[in-house]
Design a protein around this motif. Structure first.
Motif, PDB file in Angstrom:
ATOM      1  N   ALA A 198       0.864  -1.188   0.000  1.00 35.19           N
ATOM      2  CA  ALA A 198       0.000   0.000   0.000  1.00 35.19           C
ATOM      3  C   ALA A 198       0.892   1.227   0.000  1.00 35.19           C
ATOM      4  N   MET A 199       0.367   2.328  -0.496  1.00 35.30           N
ATOM      5  CA  MET A 199       1.115   3.586  -0.377  1.00 35.30           C
ATOM      6  C   MET A 199       0.169   4.765  -0.280  1.00 35.30           C
ATOM      7  N   GLU A 200       0.711   5.892   0.186  1.00 35.79           N
ATOM      8  CA  GLU A 200      -0.091   7.093   0.372  1.00 35.79           C
ATOM      9  C   GLU A 200      -0.676   7.568  -0.962  1.00 35.79           C
ATOM     10  N   ASP A 201      -1.902   8.091  -0.901  1.00 37.07           N
ATOM     11  CA  ASP A 201      -2.520   8.687  -2.089  1.00 37.07           C
ATOM     12  C   ASP A 201      -3.031  10.072  -1.698  1.00 37.07           C
ATOM     13  N   PRO A 202      -2.452  11.180  -2.188  1.00 36.12           N
ATOM     14  CA  PRO A 202      -1.397  11.251  -3.201  1.00 36.12           C
ATOM     15  C   PRO A 202      -0.058  10.774  -2.672  1.00 36.12           C
ATOM     16  N   GLY A 203       0.813  10.432  -3.638  1.00 34.25           N
ATOM     17  CA  GLY A 203       2.156   9.969  -3.306  1.00 34.25           C
ATOM     18  C   GLY A 203       3.055  10.137  -4.523  1.00 34.25           C
ATOM     19  N   TYR A 204       4.321   9.891  -4.340  1.00 36.65           N
ATOM     20  CA  TYR A 204       5.302  10.126  -5.411  1.00 36.65           C
ATOM     21  C   TYR A 204       5.038   9.172  -6.581  1.00 36.65           C
ATOM     22  N   ARG A 208       5.163   4.944  -7.149  1.00 36.11           N
ATOM     23  CA  ARG A 208       3.957   4.143  -7.445  1.00 36.11           C
ATOM     24  C   ARG A 208       4.213   3.269  -8.674  1.00 36.11           C
ATOM     25  N   GLU A 209       4.785   3.912  -9.707  1.00 35.18           N
ATOM     26  CA  GLU A 209       5.053   3.153 -10.938  1.00 35.18           C
ATOM     27  C   GLU A 209       6.076   2.048 -10.705  1.00 35.18           C
ATOM     28  N   THR A 210       7.034   2.321  -9.833  1.00 32.05           N
ATOM     29  CA  THR A 210       8.049   1.294  -9.545  1.00 32.05           C
ATOM     30  C   THR A 210       7.392   0.070  -8.915  1.00 32.05           C
ATOM     31  N   PHE A 211       6.482   0.309  -7.970  1.00 28.94           N
ATOM     32  CA  PHE A 211       5.763  -0.820  -7.355  1.00 28.94           C
ATOM     33  C   PHE A 211       4.954  -1.558  -8.423  1.00 28.94           C
ATOM     34  N   ILE A 428      -0.586  14.423 -11.100  1.00 29.74           N
ATOM     35  CA  ILE A 428       0.149  13.185 -11.410  1.00 29.74           C
ATOM     36  C   ILE A 428       0.441  12.351 -10.161  1.00 29.74           C
ATOM     37  N   TYR A 429       0.334  12.966  -9.001  1.00 30.42           N
ATOM     38  CA  TYR A 429       0.651  12.245  -7.770  1.00 30.42           C
ATOM     39  C   TYR A 429      -0.564  11.509  -7.202  1.00 30.42           C
ATOM     40  N   TYR A 430      -1.727  11.745  -7.800  1.00 29.06           N
ATOM     41  CA  TYR A 430      -2.959  11.134  -7.281  1.00 29.06           C
ATOM     42  C   TYR A 430      -3.292   9.848  -8.028  1.00 29.06           C
ATOM     43  N   ALA A 431      -3.596   8.805  -7.271  1.00 32.38           N
ATOM     44  CA  ALA A 431      -3.987   7.540  -7.908  1.00 32.38           C
ATOM     45  C   ALA A 431      -5.498   7.501  -8.074  1.00 32.38           C
TER      46      ALA A 431
END
Ligand SMILES: Cc1ncc(COP(=O)(O)O)c(C=O)c1O
Length: 466
Positions: A198-204, A208-211, A428-431
């Motif tokens: 899991a990661m923060e949303d928004p986040g870097y 996110r793409e790396t995960f 761009i930082y928001y999923a």
């Protein structure tokens, strides 16, 4: 008449090979077009001052490969060929070069996040230690090094993060790597791709793409004014979470102690991991520094990530992870086949830089400078655009502004650009969720105070026409 002079020189390949290759290249490039008559063997031999035998063998080879064809009693002629097969035009759109500071025409006022203060970089000291690294006595540095990173550098890092960020670790727990994204990829392999992340949303976005590229399942978790929502984390069923507690990226929210404890409790309950990315934890300008989460974790659940991208330069590509003991043994047993990704010369240079005390001087000066730049930016925004909402004042090297205008994020960026001001999107930082009102991000680390002041005045013109 001989209309070309093949390039043949004594001393390299045999002459007949040079001659054959040289004529072949002229044909492939179209310089000797179809149906051109080649000079006779005698003429060419005389012209080049080589034996007739040399020309004969070269011609035979060209003929055998179908580049030329003999016509009885007339001579040798070039065969029609499709030149595109030899030198195809690069196809448009295949090669996508990413926009970096090196490829983008710089705007006059570039509020780009990720820049550092190049005017005051410690060039002299860095040069001195770099030169030292390329010395015969340091011959070892020309060979493969420790897969985890140079032990000398790891000792310096361990000492530094303890003093500055309250991280408690042994140098043996540190793994140096070329960038945070590389380390995240490594962690996915270490922890396992079947676990739930899991990661923060928004986040870097890059993380996110790396995960996502690592093939793990990833749940975006919303935030509130204290950082990541732990109730939502439980709901997600994740057992690994990536967070930025010192300065949530990009909102700048500082995670208070109560939320940190909740998060640690969560990790204990799910027997999972917290990946703490402390990318710019050094840059806190008000109050006391907030120690890293890793320092208050007593159960080996936190993996600490640090980088020299903000505090020194992103170009060095030196980042590091601090592994808890249980992950460390897995790493030592199964991952030592991966060679270290950061150059030994750079590692050695940084080690000397840190050991000498130049590092602390650099860091203190940089903090003072970035603090004044932030103050100048906040003051200029308040003076010139009092209606505009500024958030993320606690972020180390950027702020987020909402101009309260009926304009989209794209339009805000376009208008600014038309007057030579580069500002950057936050969408761009928001999923999942998007910001409720249009906002943009302004980085300030790479700009002098005068440029910040002028740039904000120009931004006001672009947005408010005044
Ligand atoms: C949240 C976050 N983490 C890490 C980094 C640094 O990454 P790296 O160490 O790969 O340069 C950045 C850089 O912008 C960032 O914003």
């Amino acid at each position: 008449m001989i209309e070309f002079t093949p390039n043949v020189q004594k001393g390299s390949d045999p002459l007949y090979i040079q001659l054959y290759k040289s004529i072949r290249l002229e044909i492939q490039k179209g310089h000797l077009p179809a149906h051109t008559k080649l000079p006779s063997q005698r003429q060419l031999a005389k012209h080049l001052n080589v034996s007739r035998n040399t020309v004969d063998i070269a011609y035979q080879q060209l003929s055998a490969e179908g580049y030329v064809k003999g016509i009885e009693r007339k001579g040798l002629f070039v065969v029609p060929l499709n030149q595109d097969l030899f030198f195809p035009e690069p196809k448009q759109g295949i090669f996508r070069t990413e926009e970096t500071s090196a490829t983008v025409t710089p705007a006059r006022f570039n509020f780009r996040y990720g820049e550092v203060d190049l005017e005051h970089f410690p060039y002299k000291q860095w040069r001195k230690y770099t030169l030292e690294s390329i010395h015969r006595e340091n011959g070892d540095l020309f060979l493969y090094g420790d897969h985890q990173g140079e032990i000398g550098l790891r000792k310096e890092i361990a000492h530094y993060i303890y003093q500055s960020r309250g991280v408690r670790c042994l140098p043996e727990q540190i793994v140096v790597g070329a960038g945070t994204q590389y380390l995240i990829e490594l962690l996915c392999k270490l922890i396992g791709t079947k676990d739930s992340y899991a990661m923060e949303d928004p986040g870097y976005n890059r993380i996110r793409e790396t995960f996502q590229h690592a093939g793990v399942s990833l749940s975006p978790i919303p935030l509130n004014d204290q950082g990541i929502r732990v109730d939502k984390l439980y709901e997600s069923n994740a057992n690994v979470v990536y967070v930025t507690p010192s300065h949530q990226f990009p909102t700048g929210v500082l995670m208070p102690l109560s939320r940190r404890n909740e998060l640690l409790e969560w990790a204990k309950n799910v027997d999972g991991y917290i990946i703490e990315d402390d990318y710019d934890g050094e840059f806190r300008y008000v109050g006391l520094p907030i120690p890293a989460l890793q320092g208050i974790d007593h159960h080996e659940h936190v993996i600490y990530l640090g980088t020299f991208a903000k505090s020194l330069t992103p170009a060095a590509r030196i980042s590091y992870a601090v592994l808890p003991q249980r992950l460390l043994s897995h790493y030592s047993e199964n991952f030592t086949h991966l060679q270290q990704t950061v150059s030994r010369f750079h590692q050695y240079t940084l080690e000397c830089f840190m050991e000498s005390g130049d590092w602390w001087r650099h860091l203190n000066r940089t903090k003072t400078r970035y603090k004044s730049r932030q103050q100048t930016l906040l003051r200029a925004l308040k003076t010139h655009m009092p209606d505009l909402h500024v958030s993320g004042n606690d972020s180390g090297l950027h702020v987020i502004v909402e101009p309260n205008l009926p304009l989209s994020e794209e339009e805000l960026i376009r208008r600014a650009e038309s007057l030579g001001v580069a500002v950057y999107p936050t969408s761009i930082y928001y999923a999942n969720e998007k910001p409720a009102t249009s906002q943009v991000l302004l980085g300030f680390a790479g700009l002098s105070e005068e440029t910040i002041e002028e740039g904000i005045q120009m931004l006001k013109k672009a947005w408010y026409h005044s």
